[in-house]
Scaffold this motif. Structure first.
Motif, PDB file in Angstrom:
ATOM      1  N   UNK A 287     -21.891 -57.268 -37.199  1.00 52.14           N
ATOM      2  CA  UNK A 287     -20.786 -58.228 -37.227  1.00 52.14           C
ATOM      3  C   UNK A 287     -21.199 -59.475 -38.008  1.00 52.14           C
ATOM      4  N   UNK A 288     -22.457 -59.882 -37.806  1.00 48.67           N
ATOM      5  CA  UNK A 288     -22.948 -61.060 -38.501  1.00 48.67           C
ATOM      6  C   UNK A 288     -22.919 -60.829 -40.034  1.00 48.67           C
ATOM      7  N   UNK A 289     -23.221 -59.588 -40.452  1.00 45.24           N
ATOM      8  CA  UNK A 289     -23.278 -59.300 -41.887  1.00 45.24           C
ATOM      9  C   UNK A 289     -21.884 -59.041 -42.460  1.00 45.24           C
ATOM     10  N   UNK A 290     -21.128 -58.193 -41.779  1.00 42.83           N
ATOM     11  CA  UNK A 290     -19.875 -57.714 -42.400  1.00 42.83           C
ATOM     12  C   UNK A 290     -18.628 -58.422 -41.891  1.00 42.83           C
ATOM     13  N   UNK A 291     -18.757 -59.148 -40.774  1.00 43.59           N
ATOM     14  CA  UNK A 291     -17.644 -59.984 -40.359  1.00 43.59           C
ATOM     15  C   UNK A 291     -16.667 -59.328 -39.405  1.00 43.59           C
ATOM     16  N   UNK A 292     -16.928 -58.078 -39.025  1.00 41.48           N
ATOM     17  CA  UNK A 292     -16.061 -57.524 -37.973  1.00 41.48           C
ATOM     18  C   UNK A 292     -16.892 -56.675 -37.017  1.00 41.48           C
ATOM     19  N   UNK A 293     -16.339 -56.538 -35.824  1.00 44.13           N
ATOM     20  CA  UNK A 293     -17.023 -55.814 -34.749  1.00 44.13           C
ATOM     21  C   UNK A 293     -17.102 -54.328 -35.103  1.00 44.13           C
ATOM     22  N   UNK A 294     -18.270 -53.763 -35.065  1.00 36.99           N
ATOM     23  CA  UNK A 294     -18.441 -52.354 -35.409  1.00 36.99           C
ATOM     24  C   UNK A 294     -19.135 -51.643 -34.246  1.00 36.99           C
ATOM     25  N   UNK A 295     -18.505 -50.565 -33.791  1.00 35.04           N
ATOM     26  CA  UNK A 295     -19.138 -49.775 -32.712  1.00 35.04           C
ATOM     27  C   UNK A 295     -20.304 -48.984 -33.266  1.00 35.04           C
ATOM     28  N   UNK A 296     -21.380 -48.919 -32.526  1.00 35.67           N
ATOM     29  CA  UNK A 296     -22.523 -48.120 -32.956  1.00 35.67           C
ATOM     30  C   UNK A 296     -22.848 -47.119 -31.847  1.00 35.67           C
ATOM     31  N   UNK A 297     -22.892 -45.841 -32.196  1.00 32.13           N
ATOM     32  CA  UNK A 297     -23.280 -44.844 -31.203  1.00 32.13           C
ATOM     33  C   UNK A 297     -24.548 -44.162 -31.692  1.00 32.13           C
ATOM     34  N   UNK A 298     -25.023 -43.239 -30.920  1.00 31.94           N
ATOM     35  CA  UNK A 298     -26.241 -42.541 -31.301  1.00 31.94           C
ATOM     36  C   UNK A 298     -25.956 -41.053 -31.351  1.00 31.94           C
ATOM     37  N   UNK A 299     -26.271 -40.432 -32.481  1.00 28.46           N
ATOM     38  CA  UNK A 299     -26.117 -38.988 -32.607  1.00 28.46           C
ATOM     39  C   UNK A 299     -27.469 -38.411 -32.997  1.00 28.46           C
ATOM     40  N   UNK A 300     -27.963 -37.467 -32.199  1.00 29.46           N
ATOM     41  CA  UNK A 300     -29.275 -36.875 -32.435  1.00 29.46           C
ATOM     42  C   UNK A 300     -30.353 -37.949 -32.579  1.00 29.46           C
ATOM     43  N   UNK A 301     -30.264 -38.961 -31.803  1.00 30.96           N
ATOM     44  CA  UNK A 301     -31.279 -40.016 -31.825  1.00 30.96           C
ATOM     45  C   UNK A 301     -31.142 -41.003 -32.954  1.00 30.96           C
ATOM     46  N   UNK A 302     -30.129 -40.835 -33.813  1.00 27.72           N
ATOM     47  CA  UNK A 302     -29.939 -41.756 -34.946  1.00 27.72           C
ATOM     48  C   UNK A 302     -28.733 -42.662 -34.688  1.00 27.72           C
ATOM     49  N   UNK A 303     -28.850 -43.943 -35.036  1.00 26.70           N
ATOM     50  CA  UNK A 303     -27.689 -44.814 -34.878  1.00 26.70           C
ATOM     51  C   UNK A 303     -26.618 -44.500 -35.915  1.00 26.70           C
ATOM     52  N   UNK A 304     -25.375 -44.462 -35.479  1.00 32.14           N
ATOM     53  CA  UNK A 304     -24.266 -44.206 -36.393  1.00 32.14           C
ATOM     54  C   UNK A 304     -23.207 -45.281 -36.169  1.00 32.14           C
ATOM     55  N   UNK A 305     -22.811 -45.955 -37.234  1.00 35.04           N
ATOM     56  CA  UNK A 305     -21.805 -47.017 -37.113  1.00 35.04           C
ATOM     57  C   UNK A 305     -20.427 -46.425 -37.346  1.00 35.04           C
ATOM     58  N   UNK A 306     -19.525 -46.716 -36.440  1.00 31.94           N
ATOM     59  CA  UNK A 306     -18.144 -46.229 -36.611  1.00 31.94           C
ATOM     60  C   UNK A 306     -17.354 -47.345 -37.299  1.00 31.94           C
ATOM     61  N   UNK A 307     -17.726 -47.628 -38.537  1.00 29.16           N
ATOM     62  CA  UNK A 307     -17.202 -48.812 -39.223  1.00 29.16           C
ATOM     63  C   UNK A 307     -15.755 -48.636 -39.661  1.00 29.16           C
ATOM     64  N   UNK A 308     -15.294 -47.391 -39.690  1.00 30.16           N
ATOM     65  CA  UNK A 308     -13.936 -47.138 -40.177  1.00 30.16           C
ATOM     66  C   UNK A 308     -12.919 -47.228 -39.057  1.00 30.16           C
ATOM     67  N   UNK A 309     -13.370 -47.437 -37.839  1.00 30.93           N
ATOM     68  CA  UNK A 309     -12.412 -47.448 -36.727  1.00 30.93           C
ATOM     69  C   UNK A 309     -12.023 -48.870 -36.359  1.00 30.93           C
TER      70      UNK A 309
END
Ligand SMILES: Nc1ncnc2c1ncn2[C@@H]1O[C@H](COP(=O)(O)OP(=O)(O)O)[C@@H](O)[C@H]1O
Ligand SMILES: [Mg+2]
Lengths: 322, 252
Positions: free
Chosen positions: B230-252
């Motif tokens: 959020x600090x970098x891109x300016x909007x709240x982004x959900x982050x989940x974990x898939x197979x131990x890797x962080x994944x940002x759901x930036x399109x939602x």
């Protein structure tokens, strides 16, 4: 590999043969009978050949090859297929330069006047390229359009000065390409144009990289400014030589490179020799045509090329989509 | 390997980079992310000496970029620009072969030819090798330019938005090749990426820029938090974990 070699050399032989044929035709065609039968017994015919026909033919070949390669190089420098020295201010600058030399040092020799013309061409072309590189690349027709206006302004200014100085007849000679006045002792400077063709071929790889733009050039370690200057020297020297010795010859620098790069691509290593060939054949062919159309009168090669070149160029634009 | 010290850069009175310092060790993939206009391309072009430095110092492999001869530097770093309008009537093979120019100076050795062939194959360009670049689609052209940069075979590779125009298959393929270049050949890869998930999945380190400054810098796991994004891109982004890797759901 051998198949490729055969494919490359067969057109090579054909082109060489065609140019040789034009060369021989050029030696025998024109006012003053030098038919092959007369050559067998009449020394006067041989004198005509060596004093006039051979110089004229060589001048056409050298000027044609030089102009074509100068056009190819200029297109690489400007990153635009539609510029050439006669329409982008180079030739007009050269004519202004030789005019200035004639005004300021009327007694200077032909090589000195040519050097002045080359210096003026260099300056005029640098200005053109500086502007061309600032024009938006997504509108490729702005560059030749600017060149046309720029060249016309320079040409008119020079013509005005020539008119004021009562040098308009000379100015006509520099601006209207013609080979009929070429004699032994008057054309030899044009061999320098062959040296410029050789220089372009030597630097072909770097000139090709230059045509990919400043960033790619620097990325591959080229001295961008130095290469730009080398290209400018090639273009300016060829233009100055032709303007001073035979006068402006239009379209060769536009049509020959476009015909060749359409088929072979923009790699100068490959395209430059063919461009030189096509330019030489086109110029010599048009000069011969000018001698026979209204025989025994002559039509200047510049006029013939204006028509033939324009037709070829329109065909390139509309005739075939590659 | 790449050392950036106190680099500032201004254009027409506006500051584009403000006192940027970074040290990128040899070997590894670094992703630079950040919103449009953050100064990512400017920073990359300064490292690649495409623009003159105004303030600060940059060295690549110990070579100061503003004083090392260009021909020497071209053997140390290769750079692909974001928008190089290269639409030339060169064959793809010829274009890629020009990537060898710093080594070959125009005379291709057998080794050079092997590099060209390998690059063409690696980026799926064999079928287009004899086509003119101007006849390719945007993505095919992008692959040809990437192949050219790869072919330069430099220890350091700078890529500005290399995924532009690439389809999903080729985007993934390129990221895997960058990873392999770092892991197997020890190359130092710096890529400006817009897709934060590509960065998170394949980079060792993510450098986030905003308004001409580095605002976050670290391994993906550390950087991929809703707060930092959020600090970098300016909007709240959900982050989940898939197979131990962080994944940002930036399109939602
Ligand atoms: N040639 C230029 N003249 C003026 N401003 C420029 C120029 N190039 C870039 N900028 C400005 O610099 C800022 C950073 O640009 P850039 O480095 O391309 O950003 P990014 O790659 O992160 O999107 C932008 O605000 C842009 O408008
Ligand atoms: Mg950018």
């Amino acid at each position: 590999m051998t198949a490729i070699a055969a494919r490359l050399t067969r057109p090579g032989f054909a082109a060489g043969g065609a140019l040789a044929l034009l060369f021989v035709v050029s030696l025998v065609v024109g006012v003053g009978d030098v038919s092959l039968s007369r050559l067998t017994h009449d020394p006067e015919a041989w004198r005509l050949v060596f004093a006039s026909r051979l110089p004229r033919t060589l001048a056409a070949v050298l000027a044609g090859a030089g102009l074509a390669v100068a056009g190819l190089v200029m297109q690489a420098l400007a990153r635009n297929r539609f510029v050439e020295p006669t329409t982008a201010g180079t030739d007009q600058s050269a004519a202004a330069g030789v005019l200035l030399m004639t005004l300021l040092w009327p007694s200077s020799s032909l090589p000195v006047k040519t050097a002045g013309a080359a210096a003026a061409a260099l300056a005029g072309t640098s200005v053109f390229l500086a502007v061309a590189h600032r024009l938006p690349p997504n509108q490729p027709f702005l560059v030749p359009l600017f060149g046309l206006i720029y060249g016309a302004v320079l040409g008119s200014a020079a013509m005005f000065v020539a008119w004021q100085a009562d040098l308009i007849q000379f100015f006509e000679i520099w601006t209207r390409g013609e080979f009929s006045g070429v004699l032994r002792g008057r054309y030899e400077l044009l061999w320098l144009s062959a040296a410029m063709v050789a220089l372009a071929w030597w630097a072909a790889d770097r000139l090709t990289i230059l045509s990919l733009g400043r960033d790619v050039s620097i990325g591959l370690g080229l001295d961008y400014q130095a290469m730009m200057r080398l290209g400018l020297v090639i273009v300016s020297v060829v233009s100055a030589l032709t303007v001073v010795v035979v006068g402006m010859i239009p379209f060769v620098g536009l049509v020959a490179p476009n015909l060749v790069t359409r088929a072979l691509g923009d790699d100068l290593r490959r395209a430059a020799p063919w461009t030189a060939f096509v330019g030489a054949a086109l110029t010599l062919g048009c000069d011969i045509l000018g001698r026979i159309v209204r025989y025994p009168y002559e039509i200047p090669v510049g006029t013939i090329l204006g028509a033939v070149g324009a037709a070829l160029f329109l065909w390139l634009l509309f005739g075939r989509r590659a | 390997m790449i050392r950036i010290e106190n680099v500032s850069f201004a254009r027409g009175g506006t500051e584009i980079l403000r006192d940027v310092s970074l040290e990128l060790p040899s070997g590894g993939v670094t992703a630079i992310v950040g919103p449009n206009g953050a100064g990512k391309s400017t920073l990359l072009s300064l490292i690649g000496r495409l623009q003159p430095l105004q303030a600060g110092r940059i060295t690549v492999g110990g070579h100061a970029v503003d004083s090392t001869p260009g021909a020497e530097l071209a053997k140390v770093l290769a750079i692909l620009r974001q928008d190089n309008g290269v639409a030339s009537r060169l064959r793809v093979r010829e274009l890629v072969a020009f990537g060898r120019f710093p080594h070959s100076r125009g005379r291709l050795s057998n080794e050079d030819r092997a590099h060209v062939a390998a690059s063409l194959a690696a980026f799926g360009l064999d079928a287009f090798a004899e086509r003119f670049v101007e006849t390719l689609s945007g993505g095919q052209r992008q692959r040809a330019l990437i192949a050219m940069a790869f072919c330069q075979d430099t220890p350091c590779l700078l890529l500005d938005e290399p995924l532009n125009n690439l389809d999903m298959f080729h985007a993934r393929d390129l990221m895997r090749r960058l990873r392999a270049a770092a892991d197997e050949r020890g190359r130092t890869v710096v890529a400006v990426l817009h897709d934060i998930n590509h960065a998170a999945a394949y980079a060792d380190r993510i450098v986030a820029m905003k308004d001409g400054r580095v605002v976050a810098d670290g391994p993906p796991a550390e950087l991929m938090t809703p707060e930092t994004l959020e600090r970098v891109f300016g909007h709240r982004i959900r982050v989940t974990t898939i197979d131990g890797r962080p994944v940002a759901l930036h399109h939602l």
